[in-house]
Design a protein around this motif. Structure first.
Motif, mmCIF file in Angstrom:
data_model
loop_
_atom_site.group_PDB
_atom_site.id
_atom_site.type_symbol
_atom_site.label_atom_id
_atom_site.label_comp_id
_atom_site.label_asym_id
_atom_site.label_seq_id
_atom_site.Cartn_x
_atom_site.Cartn_y
_atom_site.Cartn_z
ATOM 1 N N TRP A 14 0.795 -1.217 0.000
ATOM 2 C CA TRP A 14 0.000 0.000 0.000
ATOM 3 C C TRP A 14 0.841 1.287 0.000
ATOM 4 O O TRP A 14 0.352 2.353 -0.301
ATOM 5 C CB TRP A 14 -0.916 0.024 1.240
ATOM 6 C CG TRP A 14 -0.171 -0.183 2.541
ATOM 7 C CD1 TRP A 14 0.057 -1.368 3.184
ATOM 8 C CD2 TRP A 14 0.459 0.826 3.343
ATOM 9 N NE1 TRP A 14 0.777 -1.181 4.328
ATOM 10 C CE2 TRP A 14 1.040 0.178 4.459
ATOM 11 C CE3 TRP A 14 0.578 2.201 3.234
ATOM 12 C CZ2 TRP A 14 1.731 0.862 5.447
ATOM 13 C CZ3 TRP A 14 1.269 2.884 4.221
ATOM 14 C CH2 TRP A 14 1.835 2.220 5.317
ATOM 15 N N MET A 15 2.140 1.184 0.330
ATOM 16 C CA MET A 15 2.964 2.365 0.455
ATOM 17 C C MET A 15 3.061 3.191 -0.843
ATOM 18 O O MET A 15 2.954 4.432 -0.804
ATOM 19 C CB MET A 15 4.368 1.992 0.939
ATOM 20 C CG MET A 15 5.267 3.214 1.194
ATOM 21 S SD MET A 15 4.562 4.371 2.409
ATOM 22 C CE MET A 15 4.713 3.359 3.896
ATOM 23 N N PRO A 16 3.269 2.577 -2.026
ATOM 24 C CA PRO A 16 3.335 3.390 -3.253
ATOM 25 C C PRO A 16 2.073 4.217 -3.486
ATOM 26 O O PRO A 16 2.148 5.358 -3.936
ATOM 27 C CB PRO A 16 3.520 2.339 -4.356
ATOM 28 C CG PRO A 16 4.154 1.176 -3.665
ATOM 29 C CD PRO A 16 3.554 1.155 -2.300
ATOM 30 N N ARG A 17 0.917 3.645 -3.122
ATOM 31 C CA ARG A 17 -0.343 4.356 -3.333
ATOM 32 C C ARG A 17 -0.464 5.548 -2.381
ATOM 33 O O ARG A 17 -0.968 6.613 -2.764
ATOM 34 C CB ARG A 17 -1.509 3.393 -3.157
ATOM 35 C CG ARG A 17 -2.837 3.914 -3.693
ATOM 36 C CD ARG A 17 -3.835 2.775 -3.779
ATOM 37 N NE ARG A 17 -3.447 1.826 -4.805
ATOM 38 C CZ ARG A 17 -3.795 1.900 -6.077
ATOM 39 N NH1 ARG A 17 -4.549 2.917 -6.488
ATOM 40 N NH2 ARG A 17 -3.400 0.997 -6.940
ATOM 41 N N ILE A 18 0.006 5.393 -1.160
ATOM 42 C CA ILE A 18 -0.030 6.490 -0.194
ATOM 43 C C ILE A 18 0.909 7.612 -0.631
ATOM 44 O O ILE A 18 0.574 8.804 -0.544
ATOM 45 C CB ILE A 18 0.354 5.982 1.214
ATOM 46 C CG1 ILE A 18 -0.677 4.959 1.715
ATOM 47 C CG2 ILE A 18 0.473 7.154 2.181
ATOM 48 C CD1 ILE A 18 -2.075 5.535 1.844
ATOM 49 N N ILE A 19 2.103 7.256 -1.131
ATOM 50 C CA ILE A 19 3.054 8.265 -1.611
ATOM 51 C C ILE A 19 2.465 9.010 -2.808
ATOM 52 O O ILE A 19 2.551 10.249 -2.901
ATOM 53 C CB ILE A 19 4.390 7.598 -1.985
ATOM 54 C CG1 ILE A 19 5.074 7.051 -0.715
ATOM 55 C CG2 ILE A 19 5.307 8.598 -2.702
ATOM 56 C CD1 ILE A 19 6.336 6.258 -0.994
ATOM 57 N N ALA A 20 1.849 8.257 -3.723
ATOM 58 C CA ALA A 20 1.229 8.884 -4.887
ATOM 59 C C ALA A 20 0.098 9.813 -4.460
ATOM 60 O O ALA A 20 -0.063 10.916 -5.002
ATOM 61 C CB ALA A 20 0.698 7.816 -5.838
ATOM 62 N N ALA A 21 -0.689 9.386 -3.478
ATOM 63 C CA ALA A 21 -1.786 10.216 -2.975
ATOM 64 C C ALA A 21 -1.238 11.495 -2.346
ATOM 65 O O ALA A 21 -1.825 12.576 -2.507
ATOM 66 C CB ALA A 21 -2.620 9.443 -1.966
ATOM 67 N N GLY A 22 -0.119 11.377 -1.625
ATOM 68 C CA GLY A 22 0.486 12.560 -1.012
ATOM 69 C C GLY A 22 0.961 13.560 -2.046
ATOM 70 O O GLY A 22 0.739 14.769 -1.915
ATOM 71 N N LEU A 23 1.637 13.060 -3.096
ATOM 72 C CA LEU A 23 2.127 13.951 -4.150
ATOM 73 C C LEU A 23 0.960 14.613 -4.889
ATOM 74 O O LEU A 23 0.986 15.820 -5.182
ATOM 75 C CB LEU A 23 2.993 13.175 -5.136
ATOM 76 C CG LEU A 23 3.549 13.970 -6.334
ATOM 77 C CD1 LEU A 23 4.373 15.161 -5.863
ATOM 78 C CD2 LEU A 23 4.385 13.067 -7.238
#
Length: 570
Positions: free
Chosen positions: A411-420
């Motif tokens: 799930w980490m890549p999706r959270i980073i993408a959501a943050g950006l």
């Protein structure tokens, strides 16, 4: 506190004084002042005939039974704001009648006030405070001296609350130039706020108003020259411009599909109005930084080319970004010229006529290029990246998601993408307006990131499938808006005059639809991959390989289709 704002221009809402007064009124309202705006041109006001009936036979009532019956109570206020144009060092006739006809509010008796003989107000009331807003065509502030002296004399030093005086203000009345006065309007609104909140305007604000509106003495001669050329242009005979021989240079005619400044110039040529100067033959050349373009006007046609023309009628030498800002209305072309920010060689009449030649044909003041249609916010904010590069920026969260997802999973890549994605949308929320793609992507990535983190097995298995379906729906759904998804970004590479032209709207709608279909097809392949049919790498290669023809199609179609749609002659 109550304020009555008298809009005194016969030109009503198109006047410079009205525009200033509206922003001043907004500042008063923001300070909690109750405002009453009066458009004086809407009322019938007869001349005062000096019969003194309002002092003798019918005290307090005028012999005229006109609209002053409604207007006299307007003087019962805390603050009276006069927003008037300067007419022969004074006010327009109806404003003078309005002032003269307040005689019924006064008693006929003579009394001393501050060492000067005057009439007392009927009923012993107190006159409201006075604030003056005035706009003049002449550039020097000294032209307002008699006007200010008149109002100061009528209201008295203590009751005169201040003024905003704008010389050289004719461009301020033009709809297409309003963007250039954003800073001035903010300052005018702040002045109203200060007066409403604190009862006075600070010296710092008064100085700022003067600095913002005063035309420096070294620019006044240029101002006069430009104004004289403008009036000469209105009197110019078309016969003077029919003898030029347009010589072909061998350059290829520019098209809207060429993009960038080439598209800008092609769009300008499309907007040529042959009725402005029938029979005109002229060449307008533009030197914009290191790029040169010219428009060849031959009676009923106008064509745009790249490169220099041997003997142009008029050459405009200007920084590229400044010309774009002038064209969009963010900068007043008249003021920029006077400040020496760009220069013109050759026949200045062409510059003065440029709005008519490339607009609706209506007479306007000198301001290069027309601005048409409903104003659309610029979502880019202060970072002036070319429009389509912002689409690349907006797509970065998705690229990061897919690259990191293929390496680490979870799930980490999706959270980073959501943050950006959230950072991008926050930037645009604070600067102006985010796009549909940015809003949709941010909401989707935040929601799916949360679902993924909570451990939804179904979503974890079919996350990529849902990503493609969402993107396909977003791209296709954008086609029902005024601007499709690619149109929302690429509109910044073409003049506003072509934003609603089918050559622009249809091209971008088709391109956005094609990308929407691609993402849906990719979603089908991703579903097959998630179902375990065949090797995953084969399906990934197919999905990514499809991008090559998509990019080729996009590059080719945006050049070919507009020309097919509008034809060689537009």
């Amino acid at each position: 506190m109550k304020a009555t704002i008298i809009m005194g221009s016969p030109r009503r809402k198109s006047s410079a004084s009205y525009r200033l007064a509206r922003h001043f009124s907004a500042g008063l309202k923001r300070a909690g002042v109750e405002t009453d705006e009066v458009m004086l041109a809407d009322y019938k006001i007869n001349h005062c005939i000096g019969c003194y009936t309002c002092w003798t036979k019918t005290p307090g009532e005028c012999v005229h039974r006109d609209d002053m019956i409604k207007l006299l109570p307007k003087f019962q206020t805390d603050l009276m704001v006069f927003a008037v144009p300067l007419y022969v060092y004074g006010v327009p006739g109806k404003v003078k009648d309005f002032i003269d006809r307040q005689l019924p509010l006064l008693e006929p008796f003579l009394k001393e006030h501050n060492g000067v003989t005057s009439h007392p107000r009927r009923g012993g009331g107190k006159a409201p405070r006075l604030f003056l807003i005035s706009a003049a065509g002449f550039p020097e502030r000294s032209h307002f001296d008699a006007l200010v002296a008149t109002f100061r004399k009528m209201w008295g030093r203590k009751q005169y609350a201040g003024d905003i005086l704008v010389g050289g203000a004719e461009p301020l009345s033009r709809d297409e130039l309003q963007g250039a006065y954003k800073d001035l309007y903010e300052l005018v609104e702040h002045t109203g706020f200060e007066l409403g909140r604190h009862g006075k305007v600070t010296e710092a604000t008064s100085r700022a108003i003067i600095e913002k509106t005063a035309i420096p003495s070294e620019q006044i001669e240029t101002f006069r020259d430009v104004a004289n050329i403008y009036w000469q242009s209105l009197q110019a005979s078309p016969k003077e411009y029919k003898d030029l021989k347009i010589k072909p240079t061998g350059a290829k005619e520019l098209r809207i599909g060429d993009g960038g400044m080439a598209a800008f110039m092609a769009g300008m040529a499309r907007e040529y109005n042959p009725k402005a100067m029938p029979g005109l033959k002229a060449v307008l050349q533009f030197k914009l930084d290191d790029e040169t373009y010219h428009l060849c006007i031959d009676s009923d046609s106008c064509k745009a080319y790249r490169g220099e023309y041997p003997e142009p009628t008029t050459t405009i030498i200007c920084p590229k970004q400044l010309w774009m800002d002038i064209s969009s209305g963010d900068v007043d072309g008249h003021s920029a010229f006077m400040k020496g920010e760009y220069r013109v060689e050759g026949d200045m009449t062409m510059l003065m006529k440029i709005d008519e030649l490339f607009g609706s044909g209506e007479e306007q003041t000198a301001s290069p290029l027309p601005r048409k249609g409903k104003e659309v916010p610029d979502h880019r904010g202060p970072i002036k990246l070319p429009g389509m590069r912002w689409l690349t920026v907006a797509f970065l969260p998705w690229m990061i998601l897919w690259i990191m997802g293929s390496i680490t999973g979870g799930w980490m890549p999706r959270i980073i993408a959501a943050g950006l994605s959230s950072i991008i949308i926050l930037y645009h929320l604070f600067t102006n307006r985010p796009t549909l793609f940015e809003v949709g992507s941010t909401i989707y990535l935040i929601v799916t990131g949360a679902v993924h983190a909570l451990g939804g097995n179904f979503f974890q298995l079919y996350a990529t499938v849902l990503d493609y379906i969402f993107l396909g729906g977003l791209w296709l759904g954008s086609c029902i808006n005024r601007f499709s998804l690619t149109g929302e970004y690429s509109r910044h590479t073409v003049p506003k005059a072509v934003w609603d032209h089918p050559a622009f709207t249809s091209t971008n709608t088709i391109i956005s639809s094609a990308w929407g279909i691609y993402f849906l097809i990719a979603g089908v392949f991703a579903l097959i991959m998630a179902s375990g049919i065949g090797a995953n790498w084969i399906w990934r290669v197919i999905i990514y390989s499809m991008l090559v023809p998509m990019f080729v199609f996009t590059g080719w179609f945006q050049k070919w289709y507009p020309e097919r749609l509008i034809g060689r002659n537009g």
